[in-house]
Design an enzyme around this catalytic site. Structure first.
Site, PDB file in Angstrom:
ATOM      1  N   ARG A  68      27.271  42.927  57.169  1.00  0.00           N
ATOM      2  CA  ARG A  68      28.264  42.654  58.211  1.00  0.00           C
ATOM      3  C   ARG A  68      27.599  42.518  59.592  1.00  0.00           C
ATOM      4  O   ARG A  68      27.802  41.542  60.303  1.00  0.00           O
ATOM      5  CB  ARG A  68      29.312  43.778  58.239  1.00  0.00           C
ATOM      6  CG  ARG A  68      30.635  43.391  58.884  1.00  0.00           C
ATOM      7  CD  ARG A  68      31.559  44.600  58.943  1.00  0.00           C
ATOM      8  NE  ARG A  68      31.033  45.629  59.823  1.00  0.00           N
ATOM      9  CZ  ARG A  68      31.113  45.606  61.139  1.00  0.00           C
ATOM     10  NH1 ARG A  68      31.714  44.596  61.740  1.00  0.00           N
ATOM     11  NH2 ARG A  68      30.594  46.570  61.859  1.00  0.00           N
ATOM     12  N   GLU A  98      36.184  41.713  57.405  1.00  0.00           N
ATOM     13  CA  GLU A  98      37.135  42.232  58.385  1.00  0.00           C
ATOM     14  C   GLU A  98      37.241  43.750  58.328  1.00  0.00           C
ATOM     15  O   GLU A  98      37.390  44.418  59.342  1.00  0.00           O
ATOM     16  CB  GLU A  98      38.528  41.641  58.124  1.00  0.00           C
ATOM     17  CG  GLU A  98      38.650  40.172  58.488  1.00  0.00           C
ATOM     18  CD  GLU A  98      38.736  39.948  59.994  1.00  0.00           C
ATOM     19  OE1 GLU A  98      38.959  40.909  60.743  1.00  0.00           O
ATOM     20  OE2 GLU A  98      38.560  38.776  60.406  1.00  0.00           O
ATOM     21  N   SER A 142      44.001  61.744  38.831  1.00  0.00           N
ATOM     22  CA  SER A 142      44.038  60.375  38.362  1.00  0.00           C
ATOM     23  C   SER A 142      42.982  60.145  37.266  1.00  0.00           C
ATOM     24  O   SER A 142      43.227  59.401  36.305  1.00  0.00           O
ATOM     25  CB  SER A 142      43.825  59.486  39.586  1.00  0.00           C
ATOM     26  OG  SER A 142      43.789  58.178  39.254  1.00  0.00           O
ATOM     27  N   LYS A 146      43.800  59.133  33.261  1.00  0.00           N
ATOM     28  CA  LYS A 146      43.139  58.019  32.578  1.00  0.00           C
ATOM     29  C   LYS A 146      42.432  58.498  31.310  1.00  0.00           C
ATOM     30  O   LYS A 146      42.420  57.799  30.294  1.00  0.00           O
ATOM     31  CB  LYS A 146      42.151  57.340  33.530  1.00  0.00           C
ATOM     32  CG  LYS A 146      41.823  55.922  33.130  1.00  0.00           C
ATOM     33  CD  LYS A 146      41.289  55.123  34.281  1.00  0.00           C
ATOM     34  CE  LYS A 146      41.071  53.688  33.878  1.00  0.00           C
ATOM     35  NZ  LYS A 146      40.773  52.812  34.994  1.00  0.00           N
ATOM     36  N   ARG A 168      36.662  48.696  48.789  1.00  0.00           N
ATOM     37  CA  ARG A 168      37.494  47.507  49.008  1.00  0.00           C
ATOM     38  C   ARG A 168      37.007  46.798  50.266  1.00  0.00           C
ATOM     39  O   ARG A 168      36.887  47.413  51.330  1.00  0.00           O
ATOM     40  CB  ARG A 168      38.960  47.930  49.156  1.00  0.00           C
ATOM     41  CG  ARG A 168      39.905  46.756  49.194  1.00  0.00           C
ATOM     42  CD  ARG A 168      41.339  47.231  49.098  1.00  0.00           C
ATOM     43  NE  ARG A 168      41.670  47.726  47.770  1.00  0.00           N
ATOM     44  CZ  ARG A 168      42.649  48.597  47.523  1.00  0.00           C
ATOM     45  NH1 ARG A 168      43.375  49.076  48.519  1.00  0.00           N
ATOM     46  NH2 ARG A 168      42.895  48.989  46.291  1.00  0.00           N
ATOM     47  N   LYS A 170      46.812  37.322  38.537  1.00  0.00           N
ATOM     48  CA  LYS A 170      47.642  37.994  37.531  1.00  0.00           C
ATOM     49  C   LYS A 170      49.041  37.356  37.549  1.00  0.00           C
ATOM     50  O   LYS A 170      49.429  36.737  38.544  1.00  0.00           O
ATOM     51  CB  LYS A 170      47.722  39.486  37.863  1.00  0.00           C
ATOM     52  CG  LYS A 170      46.400  40.199  37.614  1.00  0.00           C
ATOM     53  CD  LYS A 170      46.622  41.681  37.406  1.00  0.00           C
ATOM     54  CE  LYS A 170      45.353  42.303  36.876  1.00  0.00           C
ATOM     55  NZ  LYS A 170      45.480  43.741  36.624  1.00  0.00           N
ATOM     56  N   HIS A 195      37.184  41.099  41.617  1.00  0.00           N
ATOM     57  CA  HIS A 195      36.758  42.447  41.206  1.00  0.00           C
ATOM     58  C   HIS A 195      35.363  42.393  40.589  1.00  0.00           C
ATOM     59  O   HIS A 195      35.070  41.488  39.809  1.00  0.00           O
ATOM     60  CB  HIS A 195      37.696  43.018  40.139  1.00  0.00           C
ATOM     61  CG  HIS A 195      39.056  43.356  40.656  1.00  0.00           C
ATOM     62  ND1 HIS A 195      39.994  44.030  39.913  1.00  0.00           N
ATOM     63  CD2 HIS A 195      39.637  43.134  41.861  1.00  0.00           C
ATOM     64  CE1 HIS A 195      41.091  44.200  40.629  1.00  0.00           C
ATOM     65  NE2 HIS A 195      40.909  43.652  41.808  1.00  0.00           N
ATOM     66  N   GLU A 201      33.145  50.307  41.642  1.00  0.00           N
ATOM     67  CA  GLU A 201      34.074  49.169  41.529  1.00  0.00           C
ATOM     68  C   GLU A 201      34.257  48.525  42.902  1.00  0.00           C
ATOM     69  O   GLU A 201      34.562  49.225  43.876  1.00  0.00           O
ATOM     70  CB  GLU A 201      35.438  49.639  40.999  1.00  0.00           C
ATOM     71  CG  GLU A 201      36.418  48.470  40.833  1.00  0.00           C
ATOM     72  CD  GLU A 201      37.860  48.917  40.565  1.00  0.00           C
ATOM     73  OE1 GLU A 201      38.337  48.733  39.448  1.00  0.00           O
ATOM     74  OE2 GLU A 201      38.494  49.454  41.501  1.00  0.00           O
ATOM     75  N   ALA A 214      48.931  42.858  48.254  1.00  0.00           N
ATOM     76  CA  ALA A 214      48.639  43.892  47.245  1.00  0.00           C
ATOM     77  C   ALA A 214      49.134  45.272  47.708  1.00  0.00           C
ATOM     78  O   ALA A 214      49.629  46.058  46.902  1.00  0.00           O
ATOM     79  CB  ALA A 214      47.149  43.933  46.955  1.00  0.00           C
TER      80      ALA A 214
HETATM   81  P1  GTP Z   1      42.853  49.979  35.716  1.00  0.00           P
HETATM   82  O1  GTP Z   1      42.681  50.683  34.405  1.00  0.00           O
HETATM   83  O2  GTP Z   1      44.182  50.210  36.362  1.00  0.00           O
HETATM   84  O3  GTP Z   1      41.730  50.278  36.660  1.00  0.00           O
HETATM   85  O4  GTP Z   1      42.857  48.425  35.410  1.00  0.00           O
HETATM   86  P2  GTP Z   1      41.775  47.515  34.655  1.00  0.00           P
HETATM   87  O5  GTP Z   1      40.644  48.348  34.155  1.00  0.00           O
HETATM   88  O6  GTP Z   1      42.499  46.613  33.717  1.00  0.00           O
HETATM   89  O7  GTP Z   1      41.153  46.669  35.844  1.00  0.00           O
HETATM   90  P3  GTP Z   1      41.775  45.583  36.809  1.00  0.00           P
HETATM   91  O8  GTP Z   1      40.572  44.843  37.298  1.00  0.00           O
HETATM   92  O9  GTP Z   1      42.875  44.778  36.221  1.00  0.00           O
HETATM   93  O10 GTP Z   1      42.420  46.447  37.994  1.00  0.00           O
HETATM   94  C1  GTP Z   1      41.670  47.360  38.717  1.00  0.00           C
HETATM   95  C2  GTP Z   1      42.347  47.712  40.015  1.00  0.00           C
HETATM   96  O11 GTP Z   1      42.793  46.549  40.718  1.00  0.00           O
HETATM   97  C3  GTP Z   1      43.606  48.555  39.922  1.00  0.00           C
HETATM   98  O12 GTP Z   1      43.305  49.909  39.773  1.00  0.00           O
HETATM   99  C4  GTP Z   1      44.275  48.241  41.262  1.00  0.00           C
HETATM  100  O13 GTP Z   1      43.644  48.938  42.328  1.00  0.00           O
HETATM  101  C5  GTP Z   1      43.971  46.777  41.433  1.00  0.00           C
HETATM  102  N1  GTP Z   1      45.049  45.952  40.834  1.00  0.00           N
HETATM  103  C6  GTP Z   1      45.030  45.322  39.636  1.00  0.00           C
HETATM  104  N2  GTP Z   1      46.180  44.672  39.415  1.00  0.00           N
HETATM  105  C7  GTP Z   1      46.967  44.885  40.493  1.00  0.00           C
HETATM  106  C8  GTP Z   1      48.291  44.467  40.851  1.00  0.00           C
HETATM  107  O14 GTP Z   1      48.992  43.769  40.132  1.00  0.00           O
HETATM  108  N3  GTP Z   1      48.761  44.895  42.061  1.00  0.00           N
HETATM  109  C9  GTP Z   1      48.028  45.656  42.913  1.00  0.00           C
HETATM  110  N4  GTP Z   1      48.576  46.030  44.070  1.00  0.00           N
HETATM  111  N5  GTP Z   1      46.778  46.077  42.591  1.00  0.00           N
HETATM  112  C10 GTP Z   1      46.254  45.696  41.406  1.00  0.00           C
HETATM  113 MG    MG Z   2      41.695  51.353  38.502  1.00  0.00          MG
END
Ligand code: GTP
Ligand code: MG
Length: 228
Positions: A50, A63, A74, A78, A102, A137, A145, A164, A176
């Site tokens: 940056r 930004e 959490s 999981k 992020r 999605k 990601h 991540e 989001a």
């Molecule tokens: P998780 O088990 O929830 O981590 O999902 P995943 O392993 O299928 O991974 P994915 O890359 O789909 O999502 C990881 C992360 O992206 C989530 O934990 C959220 O922070 C974000 N994310 C994914 N889908 C959405 C969505 O539809 N809306 C929002 N706001 N965030 C999302």
């Molecule tokens: Mg996640």
């Protein structure tokens, strides 16, 4: 006398159980510390990119940057959901979003440039990329990601830590954040009219991104535009 015996038995059984719990707790605390170090390493890399980019181009493709460690609650949820035992090694091998960073960028092209700049560094290993910008999605969620691995140098030697990355534009982040709030408010059962409204706002956000990027390119030119 009987009471005394059973209480002694109870305490004798309790001591190894408590020390096992303490060992799990210490292991877990060590693991969380390592994830924090992983975040620190990647945050430094992002900050260097940056600042250097800003100095060289007087333009800031990044930004905003934030990080978080997944809460123990959490992580526990999981583990239960995926049927993974409560064990540091198992956690490290199966859960890839304990350390999260992020990065919010100005324009779509910047999200790819930032990921490329990080991925091309010799100590970063990219384990997985999910491009929800090219392939959003169904609800309209867009973001780039990546699961990356970075070494942290402990007194006992190097340790690879998984981090991540979520890289997206300001408009994608705005969307989001709201979608996340709505999803949680309705505990995942979002009413249809709100789902429709969210899908429509995702489309508007994507259009804004495209128009802003076109405007930016028309002023600065493709060749002289943002480069990392
Ligand atoms: P998780 O088990 O929830 O981590 O999902 P995943 O392993 O299928 O991974 P994915 O890359 O789909 O999502 C990881 C992360 O992206 C989530 O934990 C959220 O922070 C974000 N994310 C994914 N889908 C959405 C969505 O539809 N809306 C929002 N706001 N965030 C999302
Ligand atoms: Mg996640």
């Amino acid at each position: 006398m009987k009471k005394h015996d059973s209480s002694r038995e109870f305490h004798e059984a309790l001591i190894p159980a408590l020390s096992a719990m303490r060992a799990v707790g210490e292991d877990f605390a060590q693991l969380m510390m390592e994830y924090q170090f992983g975040i620190n390493e990647v945050m430094t890399k992002v900050e260097i990119l940056r600042q250097e980019f800003m100095q060289r181009n007087r333009y800031n493709p990044i930004e905003h940057v934030s990080s978080r460690i997944k809460t123990p609650e959490s992580i526990a949820k999981k583990l239960v959901r995926k049927g993974i035992p409560l064990d540091s090694e198992q956690i490290a091998q199966n859960i890839f979003d304990i350390a999260g960073i992020r990065i919010t960028c100005s324009f779509i092209a910047d999200t790819y440039r930032v990921l490329d700049a990080l991925a091309s560094q010799s100590d970063i290993t990219v384990l997985q990329v999910k491009d929800y910008i090219k392939n959003p999605k169904p609800n309209g969620y867009k973001s780039l990601h990546a699961i990356v691995q970075v070494p942290v140098f402990l007194s006992t030697g190097p340790k690879d830590v998984v981090v991540e990355l979520q890289i997206r534009t300001i408009a994608m982040d705005f969307w989001a954040a709201l979608e996340h709030k709505i999803f949680y408010k309705y505990e995942g059962e979002v009413p249809n009219h709100l789902v429709d409204e969210l899908t429509e706002t995702a489309r508007v956000a994507a259009e804004l991104d495209e128009r802003m990027e076109r405007l930016h390119t028309s002023v600065h030119g493709e060749g002289n535009g943002p480069r990392i």
